[in-house]
Scaffold this motif. Sequence first.
Motif, mmCIF file in Angstrom:
data_model
loop_
_atom_site.group_PDB
_atom_site.id
_atom_site.type_symbol
_atom_site.label_atom_id
_atom_site.label_comp_id
_atom_site.label_asym_id
_atom_site.label_seq_id
_atom_site.Cartn_x
_atom_site.Cartn_y
_atom_site.Cartn_z
ATOM 1 N N GLY A 67 0.783 -1.031 -0.122
ATOM 2 C CA GLY A 67 -0.195 0.117 -0.262
ATOM 3 C C GLY A 67 1.401 1.676 0.512
ATOM 4 N N ILE A 68 1.957 1.013 -0.290
ATOM 5 C CA ILE A 68 3.067 2.420 -0.318
ATOM 6 C C ILE A 68 2.654 2.851 -1.506
ATOM 7 N N ASP A 69 2.637 4.504 -1.836
ATOM 8 C CA ASP A 69 1.926 5.589 -2.281
ATOM 9 C C ASP A 69 3.728 5.758 -4.170
ATOM 10 N N TYR A 70 3.519 5.681 -4.870
ATOM 11 C CA TYR A 70 4.180 5.930 -6.104
ATOM 12 C C TYR A 70 4.454 7.401 -5.376
ATOM 13 N N MET A 71 5.578 7.764 -5.609
ATOM 14 C CA MET A 71 5.758 8.856 -5.671
ATOM 15 C C MET A 71 6.678 9.270 -7.584
ATOM 16 N N TRP A 72 5.874 10.738 -7.855
ATOM 17 C CA TRP A 72 6.167 10.976 -8.926
ATOM 18 C C TRP A 72 7.412 11.649 -9.216
ATOM 19 N N TYR A 73 7.554 12.944 -8.310
ATOM 20 C CA TYR A 73 8.066 14.301 -8.864
ATOM 21 C C TYR A 73 9.971 13.969 -8.898
ATOM 22 N N GLY A 74 10.210 15.194 -9.791
ATOM 23 C CA GLY A 74 11.884 14.697 -10.047
ATOM 24 C C GLY A 74 12.326 14.027 -10.385
ATOM 25 N N ASP A 75 14.048 14.223 -11.341
ATOM 26 C CA ASP A 75 14.278 13.694 -12.005
ATOM 27 C C ASP A 75 14.633 11.764 -11.707
ATOM 28 N N ARG A 76 13.972 10.603 -12.561
ATOM 29 C CA ARG A 76 14.437 9.503 -12.322
ATOM 30 C C ARG A 76 15.425 9.169 -12.380
ATOM 31 N N THR A 77 16.435 9.257 -12.142
ATOM 32 C CA THR A 77 17.267 9.119 -11.476
ATOM 33 C C THR A 77 18.131 9.155 -10.684
ATOM 34 N N SER A 78 16.768 10.172 -10.222
ATOM 35 C CA SER A 78 17.701 10.235 -8.701
ATOM 36 C C SER A 78 16.737 9.796 -8.012
ATOM 37 N N TYR A 79 16.820 9.629 -6.417
ATOM 38 C CA TYR A 79 16.209 9.397 -5.526
ATOM 39 C C TYR A 79 14.598 9.751 -4.773
ATOM 40 N N LEU A 80 14.585 11.084 -5.281
ATOM 41 C CA LEU A 80 13.521 11.759 -5.105
ATOM 42 C C LEU A 80 11.910 11.165 -4.687
ATOM 43 N N PRO A 81 12.255 10.831 -6.994
ATOM 44 C CA PRO A 81 10.530 9.750 -7.502
ATOM 45 C C PRO A 81 10.590 8.454 -6.839
ATOM 46 N N TRP A 82 10.091 7.553 -6.632
ATOM 47 C CA TRP A 82 9.638 5.975 -6.724
ATOM 48 C C TRP A 82 8.641 5.832 -7.203
ATOM 49 N N TRP A 83 8.872 5.359 -8.678
ATOM 50 C CA TRP A 83 7.598 4.583 -9.280
ATOM 51 C C TRP A 83 7.797 3.127 -9.947
ATOM 52 N N HIS A 84 6.557 3.463 -10.550
ATOM 53 C CA HIS A 84 6.536 1.793 -11.645
ATOM 54 C C HIS A 84 5.567 1.904 -12.791
ATOM 55 N N ILE A 85 5.458 1.941 -14.075
ATOM 56 C CA ILE A 85 4.437 2.348 -14.671
ATOM 57 C C ILE A 85 4.806 0.918 -15.762
ATOM 58 N N LEU A 86 3.682 0.036 -16.370
ATOM 59 C CA LEU A 86 4.087 -1.051 -17.137
ATOM 60 C C LEU A 86 5.414 -1.738 -16.338
ATOM 61 N N TYR A 87 5.319 -2.327 -18.291
ATOM 62 C CA TYR A 87 6.300 -3.320 -17.758
ATOM 63 C C TYR A 87 8.046 -3.101 -17.466
ATOM 64 N N ALA A 88 8.321 -1.918 -18.569
ATOM 65 C CA ALA A 88 9.794 -1.674 -18.401
ATOM 66 C C ALA A 88 10.031 -0.344 -17.963
ATOM 67 N N ASP A 89 9.283 0.698 -17.622
ATOM 68 C CA ASP A 89 9.428 1.514 -17.015
ATOM 69 C C ASP A 89 9.574 2.062 -15.463
ATOM 70 N N SER A 90 10.318 2.327 -15.214
ATOM 71 C CA SER A 90 10.702 2.871 -13.407
ATOM 72 C C SER A 90 11.519 3.561 -13.286
ATOM 73 N N ALA A 91 11.165 4.596 -11.813
ATOM 74 C CA ALA A 91 12.173 5.062 -11.837
ATOM 75 C C ALA A 91 13.428 4.673 -10.890
ATOM 76 N N TYR A 92 14.745 4.649 -10.760
ATOM 77 C CA TYR A 92 15.862 4.127 -10.589
ATOM 78 C C TYR A 92 15.827 3.951 -9.165
ATOM 79 N N SER A 93 14.872 4.288 -8.565
ATOM 80 C CA SER A 93 15.070 4.002 -6.231
ATOM 81 C C SER A 93 14.398 2.975 -6.375
ATOM 82 N N PHE A 94 13.602 2.624 -7.776
ATOM 83 C CA PHE A 94 12.428 1.047 -7.752
ATOM 84 C C PHE A 94 13.342 -0.009 -7.916
#
Length: 204
Positions: A67-94
């Motif tokens: 149940g932990i929510d995604y966080m969308w803001y920030g450069d996907r290569t930084s630690y700021l966002p945390w998310w995953h979309i579809l098959y192979a697209d995600s923030a690096y922190s994921f």
Amino acid sequence: MKKFLLVLPIILILFWIITGTTSADSYNRQAAVDYAEKWAMSYNTPKYQELSEDCTNFVSQCIRAGGIDYMWYGDRTSYLPWWHILYADSAYSFTYAPLLFKHFSFVRNVNSTSWITNLYYGDIIQLASSNNGYPAGPDNIFHSRIVVGFGSGPNYPDPNPNGNPYCAQHTSNSSWVRWDLTTYGESIFTAYPNLTLYCWTPKN
């Protein structure tokens, strides 16, 4: 009485706002553990990508199932966002262990502990190791696993923090490995020099 009934919904809404659902209490540990035990030995594709080094990707999936929510803001290569979309697209922190730790430590201010006996099921253990003779820091985290129970084996899933935590993980895949052992039964302290453990509870 009528005035009270009119005010009651407002009071309940204010109580919900004040207490919130963004604390560690909003983390559904059982849902995270159920997901971990279901997918520890396989891969939830095509919903999620399967990586050659899949441990953090797997733990992130468990956290999300809890149940932990995604966080969308920030450069996907930084630690700021945390998310995953579809098959192979995600923030690096994921999928990258050091950034997962930094995201939950610096963005969400997680509850952390250095004592294994303080862990509960659904908590996260990350391993860091260095070869320079000094204790390993967060940048040296190389492995993530999730606590699924306690006791002396899978027949003892007792959520007692004073027991030995047992974990699920990917790479190598395991549904019940003791916190201080590799999947091959070797002590993690023998296998990895200058080991540091980072133990924490996910929170929104």
